[in-house]
Enzyme design. Structure first.
Site, PDB file in Angstrom:
ATOM      1  N   ARG A  39       5.964  14.321 -51.635  1.00  0.00           N
ATOM      2  CA  ARG A  39       7.127  13.634 -51.050  1.00  0.00           C
ATOM      3  C   ARG A  39       7.586  14.315 -49.756  1.00  0.00           C
ATOM      4  O   ARG A  39       7.977  13.649 -48.786  1.00  0.00           O
ATOM      5  CB  ARG A  39       8.259  13.611 -52.071  1.00  0.00           C
ATOM      6  CG  ARG A  39       9.478  12.867 -51.562  1.00  0.00           C
ATOM      7  CD  ARG A  39      10.465  12.590 -52.680  1.00  0.00           C
ATOM      8  NE  ARG A  39      11.524  11.712 -52.233  1.00  0.00           N
ATOM      9  CZ  ARG A  39      12.817  12.040 -52.212  1.00  0.00           C
ATOM     10  NH1 ARG A  39      13.201  13.226 -52.654  1.00  0.00           N
ATOM     11  NH2 ARG A  39      13.703  11.193 -51.774  1.00  0.00           N
TER      12      ARG A  39
ATOM     13  N   HIS B 261       8.210  12.599 -46.128  1.00  0.00           N
ATOM     14  CA  HIS B 261       9.484  12.682 -45.403  1.00  0.00           C
ATOM     15  C   HIS B 261       9.333  13.424 -44.086  1.00  0.00           C
ATOM     16  O   HIS B 261      10.129  13.227 -43.174  1.00  0.00           O
ATOM     17  CB  HIS B 261      10.553  13.329 -46.295  1.00  0.00           C
ATOM     18  CG  HIS B 261      11.112  12.376 -47.315  1.00  0.00           C
ATOM     19  ND1 HIS B 261      12.444  12.330 -47.653  1.00  0.00           N
ATOM     20  CD2 HIS B 261      10.511  11.404 -48.040  1.00  0.00           C
ATOM     21  CE1 HIS B 261      12.641  11.375 -48.569  1.00  0.00           C
ATOM     22  NE2 HIS B 261      11.479  10.817 -48.826  1.00  0.00           N
TER      23      HIS B 261
ATOM     24  N   ASN C 189      17.387  13.008 -48.074  1.00  0.00           N
ATOM     25  CA  ASN C 189      16.815  14.337 -48.330  1.00  0.00           C
ATOM     26  C   ASN C 189      17.734  15.277 -49.100  1.00  0.00           C
ATOM     27  O   ASN C 189      17.278  16.073 -49.922  1.00  0.00           O
ATOM     28  CB  ASN C 189      16.457  15.017 -46.994  1.00  0.00           C
ATOM     29  CG  ASN C 189      15.314  14.298 -46.280  1.00  0.00           C
ATOM     30  OD1 ASN C 189      14.532  13.593 -46.922  1.00  0.00           O
ATOM     31  ND2 ASN C 189      15.221  14.478 -44.973  1.00  0.00           N
TER      32      ASN C 189
ATOM     33  N   HIS D 223       4.456   7.188 -56.600  1.00  0.00           N
ATOM     34  CA  HIS D 223       5.457   7.220 -57.669  1.00  0.00           C
ATOM     35  C   HIS D 223       4.814   7.138 -59.063  1.00  0.00           C
ATOM     36  O   HIS D 223       5.490   6.878 -60.039  1.00  0.00           O
ATOM     37  CB  HIS D 223       6.479   6.089 -57.484  1.00  0.00           C
ATOM     38  CG  HIS D 223       7.399   6.304 -56.320  1.00  0.00           C
ATOM     39  ND1 HIS D 223       8.363   5.412 -55.926  1.00  0.00           N
ATOM     40  CD2 HIS D 223       7.504   7.345 -55.439  1.00  0.00           C
ATOM     41  CE1 HIS D 223       9.017   5.877 -54.860  1.00  0.00           C
ATOM     42  NE2 HIS D 223       8.503   7.042 -54.538  1.00  0.00           N
TER      43      HIS D 223
HETATM   44  C1  HEM Z   1       8.349   2.834 -50.206  1.00  0.00           C
HETATM   45  C2  HEM Z   1       9.431   3.521 -49.901  1.00  0.00           C
HETATM   46  C3  HEM Z   1       9.896   4.672 -50.737  1.00  0.00           C
HETATM   47  C4  HEM Z   1      11.140   4.833 -51.235  1.00  0.00           C
HETATM   48  C5  HEM Z   1      12.323   3.906 -51.052  1.00  0.00           C
HETATM   49  C6  HEM Z   1      11.141   6.067 -51.985  1.00  0.00           C
HETATM   50  C7  HEM Z   1      12.232   6.593 -52.626  1.00  0.00           C
HETATM   51  C8  HEM Z   1      12.190   7.665 -53.489  1.00  0.00           C
HETATM   52  C9  HEM Z   1      13.313   8.164 -54.242  1.00  0.00           C
HETATM   53  C10 HEM Z   1      14.737   7.602 -54.181  1.00  0.00           C
HETATM   54  C11 HEM Z   1      12.862   9.187 -54.999  1.00  0.00           C
HETATM   55  C12 HEM Z   1      13.687  10.017 -55.989  1.00  0.00           C
HETATM   56  C13 HEM Z   1      14.411  11.150 -55.263  1.00  0.00           C
HETATM   57  C14 HEM Z   1      15.432  11.812 -56.154  1.00  0.00           C
HETATM   58  O1  HEM Z   1      16.010  11.133 -57.002  1.00  0.00           O
HETATM   59  O2  HEM Z   1      15.678  13.029 -55.961  1.00  0.00           O
HETATM   60  C15 HEM Z   1      11.476   9.362 -54.727  1.00  0.00           C
HETATM   61  C16 HEM Z   1      10.677  10.313 -55.301  1.00  0.00           C
HETATM   62  C17 HEM Z   1       9.360  10.524 -54.948  1.00  0.00           C
HETATM   63  N1  HEM Z   1       8.665   9.887 -53.932  1.00  0.00           N
HETATM   64 FE1  HEM Z   1       9.251   8.220 -52.997  1.00  0.00          FE
HETATM   65  N2  HEM Z   1       9.881   6.610 -51.935  1.00  0.00           N
HETATM   66  C18 HEM Z   1       9.096   5.799 -51.171  1.00  0.00           C
HETATM   67  C19 HEM Z   1       7.786   6.038 -50.805  1.00  0.00           C
HETATM   68  C20 HEM Z   1       7.089   7.187 -51.107  1.00  0.00           C
HETATM   69  C21 HEM Z   1       5.855   7.592 -50.505  1.00  0.00           C
HETATM   70  C22 HEM Z   1       5.162   6.837 -49.377  1.00  0.00           C
HETATM   71  C23 HEM Z   1       5.480   8.754 -51.099  1.00  0.00           C
HETATM   72  C24 HEM Z   1       4.283   9.624 -50.821  1.00  0.00           C
HETATM   73  C25 HEM Z   1       3.145   9.179 -50.335  1.00  0.00           C
HETATM   74  C26 HEM Z   1       6.479   9.056 -52.084  1.00  0.00           C
HETATM   75  C27 HEM Z   1       6.428  10.113 -52.954  1.00  0.00           C
HETATM   76  C28 HEM Z   1       7.413  10.410 -53.881  1.00  0.00           C
HETATM   77  C29 HEM Z   1       7.243  11.400 -54.927  1.00  0.00           C
HETATM   78  C30 HEM Z   1       5.964  12.132 -55.255  1.00  0.00           C
HETATM   79  C31 HEM Z   1       8.484  11.497 -55.600  1.00  0.00           C
HETATM   80  C32 HEM Z   1       8.854  12.447 -56.736  1.00  0.00           C
HETATM   81  C33 HEM Z   1       9.291  13.770 -56.112  1.00  0.00           C
HETATM   82  C34 HEM Z   1       9.671  14.839 -57.108  1.00  0.00           C
HETATM   83  O3  HEM Z   1       9.544  14.659 -58.318  1.00  0.00           O
HETATM   84  O4  HEM Z   1      10.138  15.907 -56.628  1.00  0.00           O
HETATM   85  N3  HEM Z   1       7.459   8.118 -52.042  1.00  0.00           N
HETATM   86  N4  HEM Z   1      11.079   8.436 -53.787  1.00  0.00           N
END
Ligand code: HEM
Length: 314
Positions: free
Chosen positions: A61, A65, A88, A187
Protein backbone atom coordinates in the site's frame (compact mmCIF):
# COMPACT_ATOMS: atom_id res chain seq x y z
CA UNK A 1 12.28 -25.96 -13.15
CA UNK A 2 9.98 -26.43 -16.13
CA UNK A 3 7.91 -23.40 -16.96
CA UNK A 4 4.43 -23.46 -18.54
CA UNK A 5 3.94 -21.63 -21.80
CA UNK A 6 1.61 -19.13 -20.12
CA UNK A 7 4.35 -18.13 -17.68
CA UNK A 8 6.84 -17.99 -20.53
CA UNK A 9 4.62 -15.57 -22.41
CA UNK A 10 4.02 -13.45 -19.34
CA UNK A 11 7.78 -13.34 -18.69
CA UNK A 12 8.40 -12.16 -22.26
CA UNK A 13 5.73 -9.51 -21.84
CA UNK A 14 7.26 -8.48 -18.53
CA UNK A 15 10.74 -8.16 -19.92
CA UNK A 16 9.35 -6.08 -22.77
CA UNK A 17 7.50 -3.85 -20.31
CA UNK A 18 10.50 -3.65 -18.04
CA UNK A 19 12.77 -2.46 -20.79
CA UNK A 20 10.67 -0.61 -23.34
CA UNK A 21 8.09 1.30 -21.37
CA UNK A 22 10.33 2.77 -18.73
CA UNK A 23 12.73 5.13 -20.38
CA UNK A 24 15.77 5.29 -18.17
CA UNK A 25 14.72 2.71 -15.61
CA UNK A 26 16.40 -0.66 -15.93
CA UNK A 27 16.07 -3.98 -14.15
CA UNK A 28 19.89 -4.26 -13.97
CA UNK A 29 20.39 -0.76 -12.54
CA UNK A 30 22.24 -1.81 -9.35
CA UNK A 31 24.00 -4.88 -10.75
CA UNK A 32 27.40 -3.23 -10.68
CA UNK A 33 26.90 -0.28 -8.28
CA UNK A 34 25.34 -2.37 -5.48
CA UNK A 35 25.06 -6.05 -6.37
CA UNK A 36 23.65 -6.96 -2.97
CA UNK A 37 20.87 -4.35 -3.10
CA UNK A 38 17.98 -6.63 -4.04
CA UNK A 39 18.99 -9.43 -1.66
CA UNK A 40 19.33 -6.92 1.19
CA UNK A 41 15.86 -5.47 0.57
CA UNK A 42 14.33 -8.93 0.21
CA UNK A 43 15.80 -10.23 3.44
CA UNK A 44 14.86 -7.04 5.32
CA UNK A 45 11.25 -7.40 4.18
CA UNK A 46 11.18 -11.13 4.93
CA UNK A 47 12.38 -10.48 8.49
CA UNK A 48 9.78 -7.76 9.00
CA UNK A 49 6.96 -9.95 7.65
CA UNK A 50 7.97 -12.89 9.81
CA UNK A 51 7.50 -10.78 12.94
CA UNK A 52 4.44 -8.94 11.58
CA UNK A 53 2.55 -10.89 8.88
CA UNK A 54 0.53 -7.81 7.89
CA UNK A 55 3.67 -5.93 6.86
CA UNK A 56 3.70 -7.30 3.28
CA UNK A 57 0.30 -5.66 2.72
CA UNK A 58 1.34 -2.43 4.38
CA UNK A 59 4.44 -2.09 2.19
CA UNK A 60 2.43 -2.76 -0.95
CA UNK A 61 0.00 0.00 0.00
CA UNK A 62 2.88 2.36 0.81
CA UNK A 63 4.25 1.95 -2.72
CA UNK A 64 0.80 2.68 -4.22
CA UNK A 65 0.44 5.81 -2.09
CA UNK A 66 3.94 6.89 -3.11
CA UNK A 67 3.42 6.41 -6.85
CA UNK A 68 0.03 8.17 -7.05
CA UNK A 69 1.43 11.39 -5.55
CA UNK A 70 4.17 13.13 -7.61
CA UNK A 71 5.18 9.71 -9.04
CA UNK A 72 7.25 6.93 -7.41
CA UNK A 73 9.75 9.24 -5.74
CA UNK A 74 9.56 8.26 -2.05
CA UNK A 75 7.75 11.54 -1.29
CA UNK A 76 5.45 9.59 1.03
CA UNK A 77 8.41 8.65 3.23
CA UNK A 78 9.32 12.24 4.14
CA UNK A 79 8.25 12.96 7.73
CA UNK A 80 5.05 14.98 8.03
CA UNK A 81 3.69 16.39 4.76
CA UNK A 82 1.97 13.64 2.70
CA UNK A 83 1.87 11.45 5.78
CA UNK A 84 -0.62 13.90 7.30
CA UNK A 85 -3.00 13.81 4.33
CA UNK A 86 -6.46 12.27 4.87
CA UNK A 87 -5.89 8.94 3.08
CA UNK A 88 -2.57 8.42 4.92
CA UNK A 89 -2.81 9.70 8.47
CA UNK A 90 -3.31 7.03 11.11
CA UNK A 91 -3.28 4.34 8.47
CA UNK A 92 0.00 3.99 6.54
CA UNK A 93 2.44 1.50 8.04
CA UNK A 94 5.95 0.28 7.29
CA UNK A 95 8.09 3.43 7.53
CA UNK A 96 10.37 1.84 10.12
CA UNK A 97 10.95 -1.22 7.93
CA UNK A 98 12.04 0.95 4.99
CA UNK A 99 14.26 3.07 7.26
CA UNK A 100 16.04 0.06 8.65
CA UNK A 101 16.61 -1.48 5.20
CA UNK A 102 18.01 1.90 4.11
CA UNK A 103 20.43 1.91 7.07
CA UNK A 104 21.68 -1.53 6.03
CA UNK A 105 22.09 -0.43 2.42
CA UNK A 106 24.00 2.69 3.43
CA UNK A 107 26.48 0.48 5.25
CA UNK A 108 27.19 -1.62 2.15
CA UNK A 109 26.75 0.91 -0.70
CA UNK A 110 26.96 4.54 0.34
CA UNK A 111 24.29 6.83 -1.15
CA UNK A 112 23.55 4.49 -4.04
CA UNK A 113 20.14 2.88 -3.63
CA UNK A 114 17.17 5.25 -3.63
CA UNK A 115 14.34 5.07 -1.13
CA UNK A 116 11.90 5.02 -4.06
CA UNK A 117 13.54 1.84 -5.37
CA UNK A 118 13.63 0.24 -1.92
CA UNK A 119 9.88 0.80 -1.71
CA UNK A 120 9.31 -0.57 -5.22
CA UNK A 121 11.21 -3.78 -4.49
CA UNK A 122 9.69 -4.11 -1.02
CA UNK A 123 6.20 -3.92 -2.54
CA UNK A 124 7.03 -6.82 -4.82
CA UNK A 125 7.82 -9.12 -1.95
CA UNK A 126 7.03 -11.50 -0.43
CA UNK A 127 3.39 -12.31 -1.07
CA UNK A 128 2.39 -10.82 -4.41
CA UNK A 129 2.63 -12.43 -7.86
CA UNK A 130 5.80 -10.35 -8.31
CA UNK A 131 7.51 -12.51 -5.72
CA UNK A 132 10.63 -14.06 -7.16
CA UNK A 133 10.52 -11.72 -10.13
CA UNK A 134 12.59 -8.93 -8.68
CA UNK A 135 15.00 -9.35 -11.52
CA UNK A 136 12.31 -7.94 -13.78
CA UNK A 137 11.35 -4.87 -11.78
CA UNK A 138 12.74 -1.72 -13.43
CA UNK A 139 14.94 0.34 -11.10
CA UNK A 140 16.89 3.58 -11.10
CA UNK A 141 14.36 5.94 -9.54
CA UNK A 142 15.69 8.84 -7.51
CA UNK A 143 14.17 10.49 -4.46
CA UNK A 144 12.20 13.72 -4.34
CA UNK A 145 13.18 16.75 -2.31
CA UNK A 146 9.53 17.67 -1.83
CA UNK A 147 6.22 16.12 -0.82
CA UNK A 148 2.67 17.41 -1.10
CA UNK A 149 -0.19 16.76 1.29
CA UNK A 150 -2.51 18.66 -1.06
CA UNK A 151 -1.66 16.32 -3.97
CA UNK A 152 -2.10 13.29 -1.70
CA UNK A 153 -5.57 14.53 -0.81
CA UNK A 154 -6.53 15.20 -4.41
CA UNK A 155 -4.94 12.23 -6.19
CA UNK A 156 -5.48 9.26 -3.87
CA UNK A 157 -8.92 7.69 -4.27
CA UNK A 158 -10.99 7.21 -1.12
CA UNK A 159 -13.06 4.22 0.05
CA UNK A 160 -16.32 6.02 -0.72
CA UNK A 161 -15.38 6.60 -4.38
CA UNK A 162 -17.75 5.66 -7.18
CA UNK A 163 -16.55 3.52 -10.08
CA UNK A 164 -16.25 6.53 -12.37
CA UNK A 165 -14.27 8.45 -9.74
CA UNK A 166 -11.89 5.49 -9.41
CA UNK A 167 -11.56 5.26 -13.17
CA UNK A 168 -10.72 8.96 -13.40
CA UNK A 169 -8.13 8.75 -10.61
CA UNK A 170 -6.34 5.86 -12.31
CA UNK A 171 -6.61 7.35 -15.79
CA UNK A 172 -4.93 10.49 -14.48
CA UNK A 173 -1.92 8.22 -13.80
CA UNK A 174 -2.17 6.58 -17.23
CA UNK A 175 -3.58 3.38 -15.76
CA UNK A 176 -6.56 1.95 -17.63
CA UNK A 177 -9.69 0.30 -16.27
CA UNK A 178 -8.26 -3.23 -16.39
CA UNK A 179 -5.17 -1.99 -14.52
CA UNK A 180 -7.49 -0.44 -11.94
CA UNK A 181 -9.49 -3.63 -11.40
CA UNK A 182 -6.28 -5.72 -11.25
CA UNK A 183 -4.51 -3.39 -8.80
CA UNK A 184 -7.58 -3.30 -6.56
CA UNK A 185 -6.96 -7.05 -6.19
CA UNK A 186 -4.19 -6.02 -3.77
CA UNK A 187 -7.08 -5.99 -1.31
CA UNK A 188 -6.77 -9.77 -1.25
CA UNK A 189 -4.45 -9.16 1.72
CA UNK A 190 -4.32 -6.61 4.53
CA UNK A 191 -6.81 -4.87 6.74
CA UNK A 192 -9.04 -1.81 6.91
CA UNK A 193 -10.30 0.22 9.84
CA UNK A 194 -13.97 0.34 10.80
CA UNK A 195 -14.14 4.07 9.97
CA UNK A 196 -13.49 3.16 6.32
CA UNK A 197 -16.37 0.68 5.92
CA UNK A 198 -18.89 1.81 8.57
CA UNK A 199 -21.07 3.72 6.12
CA UNK A 200 -21.21 0.68 3.87
CA UNK A 201 -22.40 -1.71 6.58
CA UNK A 202 -24.83 0.67 8.36
CA UNK A 203 -25.77 3.02 5.57
CA UNK A 204 -28.39 0.86 3.89
CA UNK A 205 -26.20 -0.16 0.94
CA UNK A 206 -28.16 -2.44 -1.37
CA UNK A 207 -25.10 -4.15 -2.83
CA UNK A 208 -23.92 -5.86 0.36
CA UNK A 209 -24.56 -9.43 1.48
CA UNK A 210 -26.74 -9.19 4.60
CA UNK A 211 -25.02 -11.91 6.63
CA UNK A 212 -21.65 -10.41 5.73
CA UNK A 213 -22.76 -6.95 6.93
CA UNK A 214 -24.11 -8.42 10.16
CA UNK A 215 -20.87 -10.27 10.90
CA UNK A 216 -18.84 -7.09 10.39
CA UNK A 217 -21.02 -5.08 12.78
CA UNK A 218 -19.84 -7.19 15.72
CA UNK A 219 -16.43 -5.52 15.65
CA UNK A 220 -17.40 -2.22 14.03
CA UNK A 221 -20.01 -0.47 16.16
CA UNK A 222 -22.16 2.36 14.84
CA UNK A 223 -20.14 4.78 16.91
CA UNK A 224 -16.70 4.36 18.45
CA UNK A 225 -14.20 1.67 17.53
CA UNK A 226 -13.01 3.66 14.52
CA UNK A 227 -9.69 1.84 14.41
CA UNK A 228 -11.10 -1.67 14.78
CA UNK A 229 -9.76 -3.81 11.96
CA UNK A 230 -11.37 -6.19 9.48
CA UNK A 231 -9.71 -8.22 6.76
CA UNK A 232 -10.14 -6.75 3.29
CA UNK A 233 -10.52 -10.31 1.97
CA UNK A 234 -12.69 -12.10 4.50
CA UNK A 235 -12.36 -15.47 2.74
CA UNK A 236 -8.58 -16.03 2.48
CA UNK A 237 -7.11 -12.96 4.22
CA UNK A 238 -3.50 -14.11 4.27
CA UNK A 239 -3.16 -15.52 0.78
CA UNK A 240 -2.46 -13.49 -2.33
CA UNK A 241 -5.10 -15.14 -4.51
CA UNK A 242 -8.15 -14.13 -6.57
CA UNK A 243 -10.68 -14.57 -3.72
CA UNK A 244 -11.06 -10.77 -3.63
CA UNK A 245 -12.99 -11.10 -6.90
CA UNK A 246 -15.11 -14.12 -5.87
CA UNK A 247 -16.05 -12.11 -2.78
CA UNK A 248 -17.25 -9.28 -5.03
CA UNK A 249 -19.46 -11.73 -6.98
CA UNK A 250 -21.34 -12.45 -3.72
CA UNK A 251 -21.43 -8.79 -2.64
CA UNK A 252 -18.82 -9.29 0.02
CA UNK A 253 -16.48 -6.46 -0.88
CA UNK A 254 -15.43 -4.72 2.34
CA UNK A 255 -15.09 -1.19 1.02
CA UNK A 256 -17.65 0.65 -1.09
CA UNK A 257 -14.81 1.25 -3.58
CA UNK A 258 -14.31 -2.53 -3.82
CA UNK A 259 -17.94 -3.43 -4.48
CA UNK A 260 -18.44 -0.73 -7.15
CA UNK A 261 -16.18 -2.82 -9.37
CA UNK A 262 -18.96 -5.42 -9.51
CA UNK A 263 -22.23 -3.54 -9.42
CA UNK A 264 -24.05 -4.10 -12.73
CA UNK A 265 -21.56 -1.93 -14.52
CA UNK A 266 -18.77 -1.81 -17.09
CA UNK A 267 -16.13 -3.53 -14.91
CA UNK A 268 -18.30 -6.58 -14.09
CA UNK A 269 -16.81 -8.74 -16.84
CA UNK A 270 -13.24 -8.06 -15.76
CA UNK A 271 -14.15 -9.01 -12.20
CA UNK A 272 -15.81 -12.23 -13.46
CA UNK A 273 -12.73 -13.04 -15.51
CA UNK A 274 -10.31 -12.55 -12.57
CA UNK A 275 -12.66 -14.51 -10.27
CA UNK A 276 -12.67 -17.52 -12.55
CA UNK A 277 -9.09 -17.32 -13.84
CA UNK A 278 -6.36 -16.90 -11.23
CA UNK A 279 -3.62 -16.83 -13.88
CA UNK A 280 -5.33 -13.97 -15.72
CA UNK A 281 -5.43 -11.98 -12.48
CA UNK A 282 -1.82 -12.74 -11.61
CA UNK A 283 -0.60 -11.67 -15.03
CA UNK A 284 -2.74 -8.49 -15.14
CA UNK A 285 -1.64 -7.57 -11.62
CA UNK A 286 2.03 -7.96 -12.48
CA UNK A 287 1.68 -5.87 -15.63
CA UNK A 288 -0.24 -3.14 -13.79
CA UNK A 289 2.23 -3.07 -10.89
CA UNK A 290 5.09 -2.44 -13.29
CA UNK A 291 3.07 0.30 -14.99
CA UNK A 292 2.29 1.86 -11.61
CA UNK A 293 5.99 1.69 -10.68
CA UNK A 294 6.78 3.69 -13.81
CA UNK A 295 4.66 6.70 -12.88
CA UNK A 296 6.79 9.86 -13.28
CA UNK A 297 10.08 8.58 -11.86
CA UNK A 298 12.94 11.00 -11.19
CA UNK A 299 15.99 9.74 -13.09
CA UNK A 300 19.48 10.80 -14.14
CA UNK A 301 20.45 13.86 -12.13
CA UNK A 302 16.92 14.74 -11.00
CA UNK A 303 16.15 14.69 -7.29
CA UNK A 304 18.68 13.01 -5.01
CA UNK A 305 19.60 9.73 -3.35
CA UNK A 306 18.50 10.36 0.23
CA UNK A 307 20.79 9.27 3.03
CA UNK A 308 17.82 8.76 5.28
CA UNK A 309 14.41 7.99 3.77
CA UNK A 310 12.47 10.20 6.18
CA UNK A 311 14.28 13.46 5.36
CA UNK A 312 15.93 15.25 2.47
CA UNK A 313 19.72 15.53 2.53
CA UNK A 314 21.01 18.57 4.38
C1 HEM B 1 -8.93 1.59 -6.05
C2 HEM B 1 -8.72 2.52 -5.15
C3 HEM B 1 -8.32 2.19 -3.74
C4 HEM B 1 -8.93 2.63 -2.62
C5 HEM B 1 -10.12 3.56 -2.54
C6 HEM B 1 -8.23 2.05 -1.50
C7 HEM B 1 -8.54 2.28 -0.18
C8 HEM B 1 -8.00 1.59 0.88
C9 HEM B 1 -8.38 1.76 2.25
C10 HEM B 1 -9.43 2.75 2.76
C11 HEM B 1 -7.66 0.88 2.98
C12 HEM B 1 -7.74 0.66 4.50
C13 HEM B 1 -6.85 1.67 5.22
C14 HEM B 1 -7.11 1.67 6.71
O1 HEM B 1 -8.25 1.42 7.11
O2 HEM B 1 -6.16 1.96 7.47
C15 HEM B 1 -6.80 0.16 2.09
C16 HEM B 1 -5.92 -0.81 2.46
C17 HEM B 1 -5.03 -1.41 1.59
N1 HEM B 1 -4.84 -1.10 0.26
FE1 HEM B 1 -6.07 0.01 -0.86
N2 HEM B 1 -7.23 1.25 -1.98
C18 HEM B 1 -7.24 1.32 -3.34
C19 HEM B 1 -6.33 0.72 -4.20
C20 HEM B 1 -5.22 0.02 -3.79
C21 HEM B 1 -4.11 -0.35 -4.62
C22 HEM B 1 -3.98 0.06 -6.09
C23 HEM B 1 -3.25 -1.06 -3.86
C24 HEM B 1 -1.91 -1.65 -4.22
C25 HEM B 1 -1.59 -2.03 -5.44
C26 HEM B 1 -3.83 -1.14 -2.55
C27 HEM B 1 -3.30 -1.84 -1.50
C28 HEM B 1 -3.85 -1.89 -0.23
C29 HEM B 1 -3.39 -2.81 0.80
C30 HEM B 1 -2.38 -3.91 0.62
C31 HEM B 1 -4.12 -2.50 1.97
C32 HEM B 1 -3.97 -3.12 3.36
C33 HEM B 1 -2.84 -2.38 4.07
C34 HEM B 1 -2.54 -2.89 5.46
O3 HEM B 1 -3.11 -3.88 5.91
O4 HEM B 1 -1.69 -2.24 6.12
N3 HEM B 1 -5.00 -0.45 -2.52
N4 HEM B 1 -7.01 0.62 0.80
Amino acid sequence: MAMGSASCISLVVLVALATAATGQLSSTFYDTSCPRALATIKSGVAAAVSSDPRMGASLLRLHFHDCFVQGCDASVLLSGMEQNAGPNVGSLRGFGVIDSIKTQLESICKQTVSCADILTVAAATPSSPLKGRHGLVPLGRRDSTTASAALANSDLPGPGSSRSQLEAAFLKKNLNTVDMVALSGAHTIGKAQCSNFRTRIYGGATNINTAFATSLKANCPQSGGNGNLANLDTTTPNTFDNAYYTNLLSQKGLLHSDQVLFNNDTTDNTVRNFASNAAAFSSAFTTAMIKMGNIAPLTGTQGQIRLSCSKVNS
